[in-house]
Structure formats: C-alpha cells, structure tokens
Enzyme design. Structure first.
Site, mmCIF file in Angstrom:
data_model
loop_
_atom_site.group_PDB
_atom_site.id
_atom_site.type_symbol
_atom_site.label_atom_id
_atom_site.label_comp_id
_atom_site.label_asym_id
_atom_site.label_seq_id
_atom_site.Cartn_x
_atom_site.Cartn_y
_atom_site.Cartn_z
ATOM 1 N N TYR A 111 0.863 -1.181 0.000
ATOM 2 C CA TYR A 111 0.000 0.000 0.000
ATOM 3 C C TYR A 111 0.898 1.228 0.000
ATOM 4 C CZ TYR A 111 -3.370 3.511 1.648
ATOM 5 O OH TYR A 111 -4.152 4.634 1.776
ATOM 6 N N ASP B 159 9.315 2.717 -0.616
ATOM 7 C CA ASP B 159 8.325 3.385 0.210
ATOM 8 C C ASP B 159 8.629 2.988 1.656
ATOM 9 O OD1 ASP B 159 6.216 4.282 1.657
ATOM 10 O OD2 ASP B 159 4.663 3.492 0.334
ATOM 11 N N LYS C 124 4.915 8.885 8.837
ATOM 12 C CA LYS C 124 4.695 8.267 10.149
ATOM 13 C C LYS C 124 5.712 8.715 11.213
ATOM 14 C CE LYS C 124 2.024 4.570 8.109
ATOM 15 N NZ LYS C 124 0.654 4.383 8.495
HETATM 16 N N1 PLP Z 1 3.019 4.090 2.279
HETATM 17 C C1 PLP Z 1 2.903 3.130 3.206
HETATM 18 C C2 PLP Z 1 3.881 1.997 3.208
HETATM 19 C C3 PLP Z 1 1.901 3.195 4.157
HETATM 20 O O1 PLP Z 1 1.764 2.223 5.069
HETATM 21 C C4 PLP Z 1 1.001 4.296 4.141
HETATM 22 C C5 PLP Z 1 -0.083 4.389 5.136
HETATM 23 O O2 PLP Z 1 -0.343 3.529 5.918
HETATM 24 C C6 PLP Z 1 1.170 5.271 3.153
HETATM 25 C C7 PLP Z 1 2.191 5.141 2.249
HETATM 26 C C8 PLP Z 1 0.250 6.449 3.095
HETATM 27 O O3 PLP Z 1 0.505 7.295 4.163
HETATM 28 P P1 PLP Z 1 -0.634 8.291 4.703
HETATM 29 O O4 PLP Z 1 -1.682 7.439 5.334
HETATM 30 O O5 PLP Z 1 0.105 9.173 5.661
HETATM 31 O O6 PLP Z 1 -1.154 9.044 3.522
#
Ligand code: PLP
Length: 423
Positions: free
Chosen positions: A142, A237, A265
């Site tokens: 994700y 990511d 995060k």
């Molecule tokens: N990338 C990863 C690996 C994530 O786990 C998340 C959210 O859980 C995101 C991107 C998106 O981040 P946000 O929820 O701050 O938009």
C-alpha cells in the site's frame, strides 16, 4: 450504551462510515470502534475510561508512545510561535539535515504532509525525470490512496486495466503494472517485455500492509539490478519502515540503495509530516529548480516539523532499535508458544520489530498467502484481546506496532490475554 457507541451512532450520520479513514471502522472485525480520549505511553484511554495496551500506535506513527514529553513540548512551543507561515523556516532546514544524515540514499528531501503525498509526488518525479509512464507496484503493498497507486490491476483484472477503486481512471490503471511481491521472475519478465516503458518500481522494502511480509533474500537487490539495467528508478516506500526498522530504514538494513525514498509516520512524531527524497540530480527536477511541479500550503508546517525534529532527535539519542527488537522477539515468541499450546496454527513473520499474526499453517510470502490465512479467527482474536485490555490493529492485514513505552510488563499482559484464546 457505551459512550463510544453513542458517539459512533452520531458519527455515522455526519461522517461516511463514522470514520475519517476506513480501517478504523472495525469493518474487518465487527463491533463498534472505541473513541479515544487520550493516550499515555503504551496505553490508550477511551471515552468510557477503559485502558488498553495499544499495539497500533497510530498505525506505526508513534515510536516513542503516546504523548512523549519531548515531542509534546516541541510542538507546543512551536505552536505558540505561530502555526503556519507559508514561508521557509530554520526548522525545515534542521529536519531536512537530520533526514539526509540518517537515510543513506537521501541527498535532498522535500517535506509534505502525508505518506500519500510523498508517494504520489515521488511517482510524478520518477515519471517526469525518466520521461516514461509505466509504474511497477506489488500486490499487497500500500502506498497511499493516490490514483496511480490504487490501480490494483492484479489477477485477471490486469489484462483489462480495471481500476482498484471506483474513481480511479482506466488510464491510471493502464499505467500501473502490479506484480506478486517477492516474485523476481515476474519482475524480470516485465522488464524483458516493457523495460523501456518503465519509469519506476515502487516497493515497500518490508511489506507491512498485507500483514508483515519480509522481502525474500535477494528480492530487493534484484529490483535494484533490474531497474538500473533498464534506466528505470527504484523507489523504496519507507513510510512504515523509515525510522521504525532502524535509523537508516530498510535501505540501511538490507544494504540496497534506492533512487528515491518516501517517508512519513515516525518522522512526524504523530503530526502530519512526511517527505520524499533521494539523489540530488533527481530531486532537482522538482520546481522551482526543474519542471516537475509539487507544492503544499502546509508543507513543512512549523508545528509538525518541530515534532519531527524532536522525534528524530530521540531516534539518535535513544537508538531504540535493539530494545524494540527484543520486545518484539519476546512478544512473538510468547504468542507462538501460546498458540501452539492451544493447538492454533499461526505464522508470525517478523523483521526487526515489525510483525503481524497470520492464522495459517503455511509460510506467507505474498498477498495470496496473506489472504489464505483465517481472518475470521483473527477477528475473534482481536475481540478476545480487546475485551482483556489489548488493542490490536483491527485487521489481519495490518502491522502490529511497538514503541519504546512497551516493555516486559506490557508483553506479559498481552501474553496473558492471548494465552486464554481458544481459537
Ligand atoms: N506508504 C505506506 C507503506 C503506508 O503504510 C502508508 C499508510 O499507511 C502510506 C504510504 C500512506 O501514508 P498516509 O496514510 O500518511 O497518507
């Protein structure tokens, strides 16, 4: 009726599903979400006054527990000086310097407000810098909810480019190729047939959004080799792994250097603060230096940045990773023993302090394996623990998050609750 039930009933009339982010609604486990009044270290206190050990930690955003004094103080002091300026501040330079110092591949970084914004911007930058459109993603990873990253063209849908969510255009789906995680052969095939169209491969270096699925040995290195050979970019990511798996993220742990990295995060200390960064020559394609546009009214927000600096200073001064991993080992070993004693088949993949529980006999290496686990049993387990004062992520596809506030006492309480789960 509990106060949470009252509030949820009211919320569903005002907010779609009663929540501002879907998994919070308990759809996967049933029941009514608890409304939170406050947090203290490892614990949540809900509006009915019930305390629980929190193994969600704001979906991994909190590495130092709730209301960590250094972070609260930094944010409060910053807010008193002004909550937003829309002009550069010294603190942004300080946060950028810390990220560049800690994350091996990052030479320049731009601050944004969410992980979604970070990945969306990194993908645009990759496409702008390479002049190519195609993005390779992996099933079960994700990357936030931007269109190109929600286009889950998995299984039979791939052929037709059917989008993964209504509202995502067929065009966005066509420009995204989604492959099984940990399957190097499929990536190799994709490069063999469409290598000159591929702008970038984006991957969670430790997948943590289908439950935790560590990379198979050599998987990340193969992605590095294949992208380099095809003049495509590799994007890690690290929104979850960044500053949680170690100060240098997964790229330091696995010794694989991506071209671009997304962060979020932990780096915001619980505030809306995220970032993307990488090689200077790539980052300088961004406006105002280059033509790839990216901007934000609240980017580099002074309150969020102050919290982020405090969080990264704790990363450096506490160097908490050995302790976090020991806590994770104690918890996962204890859970495995408890399930075993009760005749419950379970797999608990772990990488550093990142782990989750799959109720299955079989090793989980990809989304198909994660789906094959018994998620109804997870729902029962979730409520068994919640009734005994432990808050798990409300889905078997989510990471369990520890913080430095979780110690032996918390582990013992979780294991005691899990020990009476009969299945
Ligand atoms: N990338 C990863 C690996 C994530 O786990 C998340 C959210 O859980 C995101 C991107 C998106 O981040 P946000 O929820 O701050 O938009």
């Amino acid at each position: 009726m509990t106060r949470s039930e009252e509030l949820f009933a009211r919320a569903v009339g005002l907010i779609p599903g009663g929540v501002d982010s879907p998994v919070r609604a308990f759809g996967a486990v049933g029941g009514t979400p608890r409304f939170i009044a406050r947090g203290e270290g490892a614990e949540l206190i809900d509006v009915d006054g019930d305390r629980s050990i929190d193994l969600v930690q704001s979906w991994g955003a909190l590495l130092f527990g709730h209301a960590r004094p250094e972070i609260v103080r930094a944010a409060t002091e910053a807010a008193a000086r002004g909550t937003s300026f829309g002009a550069p501040t010294e603190a942004e330079v300080e946060l950028a310097a810390r990220i560049v110092a800690l994350v091996p591949s990052v030479e320049q970084v731009r601050l944004v407000s969410s992980g979604t914004e970070a990945t969306m911007s990194a993908v645009r930058l990759a496409r702008g810098a390479t002049g190519r459109d195609l993005l390779v993603t992996f099933e079960g990873c994700y990357h936030g909810h931007a269109d190109p990253l929600l286009a889950r063209a998995g299984s039979g849908l791939a052929t037709f480019g059917i989008p993964g969510s209504p509202g995502v255009t067929a065009g966005a789906a066509r420009d995204t190729l989604t492959l099984p995680y940990n399957d190097v052969d499929r990536v190799r095939d994709a490069f063999a047939t469409r290598g000159d169209e591929i702008a970038a491969v984006i991957v969670e270096p430790v997948a943590a959004n289908m439950g935790v699925v560590p990379p198979a040995p050599g998987f990340l290195a193969a992605l590095r080799d294949l992208t380099t050979s095809a003049d495509a970019l590799l994007i890690f990511d690290e929104v979850i792994t960044g500053f949680r798996i170690g100060a240098g993220g997964a790229q330091a742990r696995f010794g694989v250097t991506p071209d671009l990295t997304t962060l979020g995060k932990v780096m915001g200390g619980g505030f809306p603060c995220a970032a993307f960064g990488g090689r200077r020559d790539l980052m300088e394609h961004l406006a105002p230096v280059g033509p790839v546009y990216q901007a934000g009214t609240l980017s580099g927000n002074p309150v969020a940045v102050a919290a982020g600096i405090a969080a990264l200073d704790l990363v450096v001064s506490l160097d908490p990773y050995e302790e976090l991993e020991s806590t994770a080992i104690a918890l996962t070993d204890g859970l495995a023993a408890a399930f075993d004693a009760n005749g419950i088949a379970a797999r608990i993949p772990r990488e550093s302090s990142l782990f989750s529980v799959f109720f299955t006999d079989d090793a989980v290496v990809d989304l198909a394996g994660a789906r094959a686990a018994d998620h109804d049993r997870f729902a029962r387990f979730f409520h068994h623990l919640l009734d005994r004062g432990v808050t798990l992520p409300p889905s078997g596809y989510e990471l369990w998050s520890l913080s430095t506030a979780h110690g032996a006492a918390e582990v013992e309480r979780v294991l005691e609750a899990a020990g009476s789960f009969a299945g």
